[in-house]
Design an enzyme around this catalytic site. Structure first.
Site, mmCIF file in Angstrom:
data_model
loop_
_atom_site.group_PDB
_atom_site.id
_atom_site.type_symbol
_atom_site.label_atom_id
_atom_site.label_comp_id
_atom_site.label_asym_id
_atom_site.label_seq_id
_atom_site.Cartn_x
_atom_site.Cartn_y
_atom_site.Cartn_z
ATOM 1 N NE ARG A 164 -4.120 -1.724 0.206
ATOM 2 C CZ ARG A 164 -4.238 -2.991 -0.184
ATOM 3 N NH1 ARG A 164 -3.228 -3.591 -0.779
ATOM 4 N NH2 ARG A 164 -5.373 -3.638 -0.008
ATOM 5 C CB SER A 238 -8.797 -1.493 3.749
ATOM 6 O OG SER A 238 -9.049 -2.795 3.294
ATOM 7 C CD GLU A 334 -6.113 1.010 2.003
ATOM 8 O OE1 GLU A 334 -6.969 1.058 1.115
ATOM 9 O OE2 GLU A 334 -5.241 0.125 2.056
HETATM 10 N N1 EPU Z 1 -10.790 -10.134 10.257
HETATM 11 C C1 EPU Z 1 -11.519 -10.147 11.392
HETATM 12 N N2 EPU Z 1 -12.623 -9.332 11.472
HETATM 13 C C2 EPU Z 1 -13.004 -8.533 10.466
HETATM 14 C C3 EPU Z 1 -12.240 -8.514 9.284
HETATM 15 C C4 EPU Z 1 -11.128 -9.321 9.197
HETATM 16 O O1 EPU Z 1 -11.220 -10.861 12.338
HETATM 17 O O2 EPU Z 1 -14.008 -7.840 10.618
HETATM 18 C C5 EPU Z 1 -9.595 -11.020 10.155
HETATM 19 C C6 EPU Z 1 -9.937 -12.450 9.766
HETATM 20 O O3 EPU Z 1 -9.052 -13.279 10.461
HETATM 21 C C7 EPU Z 1 -9.588 -12.505 8.305
HETATM 22 C C8 EPU Z 1 -8.413 -11.557 8.236
HETATM 23 O O4 EPU Z 1 -8.744 -10.531 9.168
HETATM 24 O O5 EPU Z 1 -9.211 -13.783 7.918
HETATM 25 C C9 EPU Z 1 -8.191 -10.943 6.884
HETATM 26 O O6 EPU Z 1 -9.380 -10.331 6.423
HETATM 27 P P1 EPU Z 1 -9.608 -10.108 4.855
HETATM 28 O O7 EPU Z 1 -9.298 -11.351 4.125
HETATM 29 O O8 EPU Z 1 -10.943 -9.499 4.670
HETATM 30 O O9 EPU Z 1 -8.451 -9.122 4.430
HETATM 31 P P2 EPU Z 1 -7.902 -7.783 5.090
HETATM 32 O O10 EPU Z 1 -6.503 -8.013 5.516
HETATM 33 O O11 EPU Z 1 -8.848 -7.241 6.085
HETATM 34 C C10 EPU Z 1 -6.814 -6.943 2.854
HETATM 35 C C11 EPU Z 1 -6.842 -5.704 2.024
HETATM 36 C C12 EPU Z 1 -8.137 -5.648 1.202
HETATM 37 C C13 EPU Z 1 -8.187 -6.878 0.312
HETATM 38 C C14 EPU Z 1 -8.133 -8.133 1.208
HETATM 39 C C15 EPU Z 1 -8.070 -9.422 0.411
HETATM 40 C C16 EPU Z 1 -5.541 -4.112 3.300
HETATM 41 C C17 EPU Z 1 -5.539 -2.849 4.097
HETATM 42 N N3 EPU Z 1 -6.727 -4.529 2.872
HETATM 43 O O12 EPU Z 1 -7.885 -6.820 3.803
HETATM 44 O O13 EPU Z 1 -8.057 -4.498 0.377
HETATM 45 O O14 EPU Z 1 -9.362 -6.903 -0.472
HETATM 46 O O15 EPU Z 1 -6.944 -8.080 2.037
HETATM 47 O O16 EPU Z 1 -6.813 -9.590 -0.139
HETATM 48 O O17 EPU Z 1 -4.477 -4.684 3.066
HETATM 49 C C18 EPU Z 1 -8.651 -2.204 0.248
HETATM 50 O O18 EPU Z 1 -7.446 -1.955 0.267
HETATM 51 O O19 EPU Z 1 -9.511 -1.289 0.169
HETATM 52 C C19 EPU Z 1 -9.091 -3.581 0.367
HETATM 53 C C20 EPU Z 1 -10.379 -3.916 0.455
#
Ligand code: EPU
Length: 338
Positions: A164, A238, A334
């Site tokens: 990012r 995010s 971000e």
């Molecule tokens: N989780 C929770 N509670 C929540 C959300 C997430 O416990 O409410 C935990 C869960 O363990 C889950 C883990 O977080 O397995 C990861 O969640 P998720 O797969 O939704 O991914 P993220 O790390 O929250 C990142 C990117 C997203 C992207 C997803 C999928 C960032 C800041 N965000 O989110 O990007 O779609 O991975 O690869 O790195 C964006 O940048 O706008 C965005 C949506």
């Protein structure tokens, strides 16, 4: 080129915030863009360059010119057997470009389906999702210098792409406008579906059907199930980055909490999902003022309808305070806050 004064920005930012611009103008060509950048605006703020408006939060009216980068065009640049170079102008819609490639069987960006925003915004934060980042396909970025209007290009390596992050958030911030990007795509793509939820979706299909389109469609399904559609409920994806911390700090957290989700990085550090930290602090699905933390993904802050930018910012700060108190960790937005 039509200048519009005291222009409402609600439809031009994915949070759906009711701010206005002192002046608004669409730059549909490089000549337009150059003359708008070089103009003496005599306004309190410098021009704000707007792509899809999907990664910013207006906390007030913008007392300067807002210039929409409306440059369009997609061209195949070179054809080297299985690989091709594709140049897309900055004003193209990102998801439209992903669909364009998938329809032609060109692989490389299918995991980045449905990311809101424009092509020109993609390198700024090195967009990434489901195991793929723009850095995997980016070859070159074309830029216009904001002070001179001159065009030059930067190789992907010189863009300093990281999680990012890029040179466009650092040294080149407010100094250039991205006008086009060139990507390297493949006619025989190696599909990437090692991300948990994506693996599960693909494994449901017979192996012969695990193709480019299947990955694209699975990504679209997963995103639609977890992330709010900005056309329906205002948001900027995010809101915070996932914090990257030293292993010892992660271990201290893991002593206090069960099953802390985490991703070890090649450099020994550990990435912790901010969504999990926020959920542990009790914010998931909660409202503060007119802003809310999304009920299906705590990392996404939403405008259920009447939120001002200040409401969203207040919620973001309250969440940062909770995470600091509970975990001694700092969440970094971000989203660009204006
Ligand atoms: N989780 C929770 N509670 C929540 C959300 C997430 O416990 O409410 C935990 C869960 O363990 C889950 C883990 O977080 O397995 C990861 O969640 P998720 O797969 O939704 O991914 P993220 O790390 O929250 C990142 C990117 C997203 C992207 C997803 C999928 C960032 C800041 N965000 O989110 O990007 O779609 O991975 O690869 O790195 C964006 O940048 O706008 C965005 C949506």
């Amino acid at each position: 080129m039509k200048l519009k004064y005291d222009f409402p920005l609600r439809r031009w930012n994915s949070f759906g915030i009711n701010a206005s611009a002192a002046v608004f103008c669409d730059a549909a060509s490089l000549e337009d863009l150059r003359s708008l950048l070089l103009r003496d605006w005599q306004l309190p703020r410098a021009p704000l360059l707007l792509g899809g408006g999907s990664n910013l939060l207006f906390t007030d009216d913008y007392e300067g010119p807002v210039l929409h980068v409306g440059l369009r065009g997609i061209e195949e640049r070179a054809d080297g057997g299985d690989e091709l170079l594709l140049r897309a102008a900055a004003g193209e819609n990102w998801h439209g470009l992903v669909r364009y490639c998938v329809e032609r069987g060109w692989g490389g960006i299918e995991n980045l389906a449905l990311i809101p925003g424009s092509v020109g915004a993609a390198p700024v934060q090195n967009i990434g999702a489901y195991g793929v980042e723009l850095s995997n396909t980016l070859v070159e970025v074309e830029l216009m210098d904001r002070d001179t209007g001159n065009i030059h290009s930067l190789s992907a390596a010189d863009c300093l792409l990281a999680y990012r992050d890029s040179i466009f958030k650092g040294e080149l911030k407010n100094r250039v406008v991205i006008t086009a990007v060139t990507l390297r795509l493949s006619r025989r793509p190696k599909l990437e579906y090692s991300y948990g939820a994506l693996t599960a979706e693909l494994q449901r299909l017979p192996s012969a059907d695990r193709n480019l389109r299947a990955v694209f469609e699975a990504v679209c399904r997963i995103r639609r199930s977890k992330l709010p559609d900005p056309a329906v409920i205002g948001n900027a994806g995010s809101f915070f980055k996932n914090p990257i911390i030293a292993r010892e700090r992660y271990e201290r957290i893991a002593e206090r909490f069960d099953a802390v989700p985490h991703y070890p990085l090649p450099d020994g550090q550990v990435k912790i999902p901010a969504g999990w930290l926020i959920e542990q602090c009790g914010w998931k699905g909660k409202q503060l003022g007119n802003a809310a933390c999304y009920e299906r993904q705590a990392l996404v802050l939403v405008n259920p309808g009447a939120a001002s930018g200040q409401d969203i910012l207040n919620l973001a700060r309250a969440i940062q305070d909770s995470v600091r108190t509970t975990f001694d960790l700092e969440l970094t937005p971000e989203v660009t806050i204006l």
